[in-house]
Structures are given as C-alpha cells and as structure tokens.
Motif scaffolding. Structure first.
Motif, PDB file in Angstrom:
ATOM      1  N   ASN A  27      28.528  -5.813 -14.491  1.00 33.76           N
ATOM      2  CA  ASN A  27      28.644  -6.678 -15.664  1.00 33.76           C
ATOM      3  C   ASN A  27      27.688  -7.865 -15.451  1.00 33.76           C
ATOM      4  O   ASN A  27      27.788  -8.596 -14.465  1.00 33.76           O
ATOM      5  N   HIS A  28      26.760  -8.033 -16.402  1.00 29.50           N
ATOM      6  CA  HIS A  28      25.717  -9.061 -16.293  1.00 29.50           C
ATOM      7  C   HIS A  28      26.303 -10.475 -16.106  1.00 29.50           C
ATOM      8  O   HIS A  28      25.799 -11.274 -15.309  1.00 29.50           O
ATOM      9  N   ILE A  29      27.391 -10.760 -16.819  1.00 29.35           N
ATOM     10  CA  ILE A  29      27.992 -12.104 -16.748  1.00 29.35           C
ATOM     11  C   ILE A  29      28.627 -12.322 -15.373  1.00 29.35           C
ATOM     12  O   ILE A  29      28.560 -13.418 -14.802  1.00 29.35           O
ATOM     13  N   ALA A  40      27.584 -11.022 -12.672  1.00 26.16           N
ATOM     14  CA  ALA A  40      26.472 -11.262 -11.731  1.00 26.16           C
ATOM     15  C   ALA A  40      26.032 -12.731 -11.788  1.00 26.16           C
ATOM     16  O   ALA A  40      25.799 -13.361 -10.748  1.00 26.16           O
ATOM     17  N   HIS A  41      25.959 -13.303 -13.012  1.00 30.29           N
ATOM     18  CA  HIS A  41      25.659 -14.744 -13.113  1.00 30.29           C
ATOM     19  C   HIS A  41      26.737 -15.549 -12.369  1.00 30.29           C
ATOM     20  O   HIS A  41      26.433 -16.507 -11.660  1.00 30.29           O
ATOM     21  N   LEU A  42      28.003 -15.139 -12.558  1.00 29.28           N
ATOM     22  CA  LEU A  42      29.141 -15.882 -11.987  1.00 29.28           C
ATOM     23  C   LEU A  42      29.013 -16.069 -10.473  1.00 29.28           C
ATOM     24  O   LEU A  42      29.370 -17.115  -9.944  1.00 29.28           O
ATOM     25  N   THR A  60      17.842 -17.734 -14.475  1.00 25.84           N
ATOM     26  CA  THR A  60      17.434 -16.837 -15.554  1.00 25.84           C
ATOM     27  C   THR A  60      17.626 -15.395 -15.076  1.00 25.84           C
ATOM     28  O   THR A  60      17.827 -15.145 -13.879  1.00 25.84           O
ATOM     29  N   ASP A  61      17.567 -14.454 -16.022  1.00 29.19           N
ATOM     30  CA  ASP A  61      17.959 -13.076 -15.693  1.00 29.19           C
ATOM     31  C   ASP A  61      17.085 -12.468 -14.599  1.00 29.19           C
ATOM     32  O   ASP A  61      15.861 -12.584 -14.639  1.00 29.19           O
ATOM     33  N   ASN A  62      17.743 -11.831 -13.642  1.00 33.12           N
ATOM     34  CA  ASN A  62      17.038 -11.238 -12.505  1.00 33.12           C
ATOM     35  C   ASN A  62      17.888 -10.113 -11.922  1.00 33.12           C
ATOM     36  O   ASN A  62      19.110 -10.129 -12.039  1.00 33.12           O
TER      37      ASN A  62
HETATM   38 ZN    ZN Z   1      21.794 -13.710 -18.423  1.00 33.22          ZN
END
Ligand code: ZN
Ligand code: KG4
Length: 341
Positions: free
Chosen positions: A109-111, A113-115, A307-309
């Motif tokens: 889950n992308h979010i 991963a940010h977390l 930022t997205d990575n």
């Molecule tokens: Zn993102």
C-alpha cells in the motif's frame, strides 16, 4: 534477502533494489515537466511514460545495485492507491517478473510505505527501525492528508484525513491561481522565502475543531475571491512573495497545530511526517520548532524519500515479508482505491 521494488502509482517511475534494510539502488524518472504543460497529471500521458521508462529505469537500478537478477529473492510493487492506468504498469511488470523467476510477489500500500519512510536514514540510506517509537504521523502529499496513530510496526489507526482537497493539491491549485508553474508547492515554497507570512490573513480551516480532519478547499476558494478583488497583486513582483508566504503560513499552521494536538491526545512522545509536502521548508521548520518546544522527538522523511520512490516500497516489503512471510497471490489485481487500514 534482496528485493526488486516498483512504484508507478502517479507520475514518478521508480525502481529500487533493497537488501537487509539497505537501499542498494533507487532510480526515479519524474514526469513533472511533461505534465507541467497541462497544469496537472494527465493519466493517459503518465501511462505512456511509465511504459516507456519502466524497463530502462529497472535496468539502471539493477546495474547500480551491483546485483544480478539471479540474486533477487522477491519482487514487490505498489498495488494501490493511485491512478489505475499508472498503477497497472508497475504492478503487471512486477507480476510478470515474479512469475518468470518463480519469486514471491509482495503487494504494498503506497500510503503505508510513506508512513514508514521517516525511518529511512538519508545518509546511510538504510531503514532505522531499531529507533522506532510509537508516534503520530502526518502523511501529506498531492493526493493525501492523513493523521495516523502508529502504535508499532504494522499496527496503526487512521485518526483523520482531509474532507476535500489534500494539502499538496491546495498548494498546487493556489499556485495555478497565482499563475505559477506546476506543481505549485515547491514554487510557492521558494517564492515565500522573501515574503511576509503575516501580510494577508487567509482562513485556517478546521484549526480549532475537535476532530483530526482537515479541509483545504475553502482556503483555495478564499484565495480565489481575494485575487478576483485584487487582480493586480499577483502581477506585482513585490507583492507576490507576501501572497505566497501568507498562503503557505495558513496551510502549514493547520498541519503543524493539528499534528501536535493529535500527538498530545494519543499520548505519544514522537511525531513523524512524510509525503511530498514534507519537503516544504516552513512545514519542516514549524514541526521542528513545535516538537522542540513541546518535548516530542521528531522524525521527518528525508526530502529524497518524501516524494514518490520505490525505495520506500522495497524497505516496507522486506520488513513485512520477514515478519509475516506472506506473499500476494501472483494473479492479484491492482487496488486503486486501497485505503490505509
Ligand atoms: Zn505518494
Ligand atoms: O508524495 P508526492 O510526490 O505525490 C503524491 O503522492 O501526491 O507529493 C506531491 C505533492 C505535490 O502536490 C507538490 O506540490 C507537493 O507534494 N510538494 C510541495 C513541496 N514539494 C512537493 N508542497 C509544498 N512545498 C514543497 N516544497
């Protein structure tokens, strides 16, 4: 273990190689310039760019990692949330590689991963989960503005989120109203340095309500009405920095105060922040000053991991796989609306 990680949920094509919490390579091809012409992400163009760039970016990441394909032990990719035609590129390529090499496929889950990205140490480019503390986490990007109570690794509850626009979307839409280049967030940040944040008073939506929710569309509308009444201001080189600084101050004050208030309510000692808007200088400084004053430890995602990575996808996938040993089914579909549990 060594993992190959893919991220194509929006407008960055990224592939990383991670192993034992270390980022061996993290290649990112950004589409920002392409979409700038249209003032926002155009899904059809994003899809074509991901298709064009994904394999060269993957080749670069593998070359930089020093690992051969035969050394990979798992494949991982963002499965959601995100733009469906963009997500599907990275996810399908990851499925095909996992299938061909007979490796486990881990869906991320992308979010989430940010977390966990604030625990990636910028200098060492390795995950610092040993320092993990229960925390309240602000995830703030172009698509999301969330407050999350994180009790332990993989044990979290969403406290609140935006009722309308995300904070990054608010920066970008106001940037457009001011005639700035897309995306407006980094441009507003840069121009604000020379401005007076108290020059104009814009609303601080939901600042004092009792929930952990946010709302940014009213702020955008109030800037629009203000500019309609004062059409010359944005063309004036002396006034523009004051305008930008005043808008930025309104957004950042809400983010900082509500994050610290949530931390106090949850009784944690630590605050974290991640996502593209966490690159913002005033937000970083504001969180640092407030945490310092109120006695919280602060972990901000390093700007290159805000930022997205794909590095954050790989780091979380390895951690998850080691703790649960559960791969996804190889033919699972993308989950564009996947919310954070
Ligand atoms: Zn993102
Ligand atoms: O996390 P991200 O790369 O993509 C999403 O998942 O949305 O975040 C992109 C967002 C954009 O809205 C951009 O304007 C904002 O992050 N952003 C900033 C700054 N750098 C990026 N906003 C304010 N100040 C910045 N320095």
């Amino acid at each position: 273990m060594a993992l190959l990680a893919f991220e194509t949920s929006c407008d960055e094509t990224s592939v990383a190689v991670v192993s034992e919490g270390q980022i061996l390579a993290n290649s990112v091809s950004s589409q920002i310039k392409l979409h700038a012409e249209y003032g926002g992400v155009v899904p059809e163009l994003a899809t074509r760019e991901h298709l064009r760039n994904l394999l060269p970016v993957a080749r670069e990441a593998l070359n930089n990692s020093g690992l051969g394909v035969e050394q990979l032990e798992a494949i991982t990719a963002t499965r959601g949330p995100g733009l469906p035609p963009a997500l599907v590129i990275g996810w399908r390529v990851a499925q095909a590689i996992a299938y061909a090499l007979n490796l486990p496929l881990i869906s991320i889950n992308h979010i989430e991963a940010h977390l966990y990205s604030p625990w990636i140490d910028e200098g060492l480019s390795s995950a610092n989960f040993n320092a993990f503390q229960p925390n309240v986490s602000l995830i703030v990007s172009g698509g999301h503005t969330l407050l999350v109570h994180v009790r332990g690794l993989h044990d979290h509850t969403v406290l609140g989120g935006t009722l309308d626009d995300a904070a990054g979307e608010c920066f970008d839409k106001i940037g457009k109203l001011l005639g700035l280049a897309y995306p407006g967030g980094p441009v507003l940040d840069r121009i604000s340095v020379k401005g007076n944040p108290a020059a104009y008073q814009f609303p601080r939506p939901l600042l004092n309500d009792s929930t952990d929710n946010f709302s940014f569309s009213g702020l955008k509308t109030s800037v629009r009405y203000f500019l309609e009444k004062n059409p010359k201001l944005k063309e004036d080189d002396k006034q523009l920095p004051d305008l930008c600084a005043s808008v930025q101050a309104a957004i950042v004050e809400v983010l900082v105060k509500k994050t610290l208030r949530a931390a106090a309510h949850q009784g944690v000692d630590c605050v974290t922040a991640s996502g593209g808007v966490t690159c913002n200088r005033l937000l970083r400084a504001g969180l640092a000053a407030a945490c310092d004053k109120q006695g919280y430890s602060l972990h901000l995602a390093a700007p290159k991991f805000c930022t997205d990575n794909a590095a954050m996808i790989g780091i979380l996938a390895e951690e998850k796989f080691k703790s649960t040993n559960k791969p996804s089914t190889i033919d699972a579909d993308i989950k564009p609306g996947w919310t954070l549990a």
